[in-house]
Design a protein around this motif. Structure first.
Motif, PDB file in Angstrom:
ATOM      1  N   ARG A  17      -6.399   7.218   0.217  1.00 50.46           N
ATOM      2  CA  ARG A  17      -6.266   6.025   1.057  1.00 50.46           C
ATOM      3  C   ARG A  17      -4.808   5.566   1.136  1.00 50.46           C
ATOM      4  N   LYS A  18      -4.134   5.615   0.007  1.00 48.52           N
ATOM      5  CA  LYS A  18      -2.719   5.233  -0.045  1.00 48.52           C
ATOM      6  C   LYS A  18      -1.875   6.181   0.822  1.00 48.52           C
ATOM      7  N   ASN A  76     -10.596  11.998   5.615  1.00 48.81           N
ATOM      8  CA  ASN A  76     -10.439  11.508   4.237  1.00 48.81           C
ATOM      9  C   ASN A  76     -10.386  12.627   3.203  1.00 48.81           C
ATOM     10  N   LYS A  89      -9.873   9.202  -4.456  1.00 53.03           N
ATOM     11  CA  LYS A  89     -10.054   8.498  -3.183  1.00 53.03           C
ATOM     12  C   LYS A  89      -8.971   7.452  -2.941  1.00 53.03           C
ATOM     13  N   ASN A  90      -8.615   6.701  -4.000  1.00 49.82           N
ATOM     14  CA  ASN A  90      -7.604   5.660  -3.803  1.00 49.82           C
ATOM     15  C   ASN A  90      -6.229   6.266  -3.502  1.00 49.82           C
TER      16      ASN A  90
END
Length: 153
Positions: free
Chosen positions: A88-89, A52, A84-85
């Motif tokens: 994730r994408k 991540n 973070k988003n």
């Protein structure tokens, strides 16, 4: 966008660019001074997502001349800073076949070093040929239009 230091001109030839992101980069010591001097090479660099977090590989930042013992390893792996988003994408998109993360340019926004990171899909040979044909046709049209404009006065 601020002052552009270096661009990866080959990236748009090799990849179909889907999306671009403005990301920060974690640098050490004299790396910013070397980047300001333009002693950086994006040629074969790429980004990869691990645990991540996004890391940039093969970015060559030459050692700073006045840096002496505080200089860094020119080819070290550098961490990129994204929300973070966004990560994730990107994880979802890079797991699809053929998608990769490529840095397009390095530039300064205020005093911060930023990288324009692109999500791209590799082009086939025939795609590259079509792009070259399109580019040369556009150039011919521009040349013909310019020639027709010169004789009007």
């Amino acid at each position: 966008m601020g002052k552009t230091v270096v661009t990866n001109r080959k990236a748009r030839h090799e990849y179909h660019i889907e999306e671009t992101y403005e990301v920060g980069i974690v640098l050490q010591g004299t790396e910013v001074k070397s980047i300001r001097a333009g002693r950086v090479n994006l040629k074969d660099s790429f980004a990869r997502i691990e645990n991540n977090e996004v890391f940039l590989y093969n970015l060559h930042i030459s050692p700073y001349e006045q840096g002496n013992r505080y200089n860094h390893d020119p080819e070290r792996v550098r961490k990129l800073l994204l929300h973070k988003n966004e990560i994730r994408k990107l994880i979802g998109k890079t797991q699809q076949e053929g998608y990769t993360l490529i840095p397009l340019k390095i530039y300064f926004t205020r005093q911060l070093v930023k990288i324009q990171l692109a999500l791209g899909k590799g082009k086939n040979l025939y795609d590259k040929r079509q792009d070259l044909k399109r580019k040369s046709a556009k150039r011919e049209i521009q040349r013909a239009f310019k020639d027709s404009q010169v004789g009007r006065y």
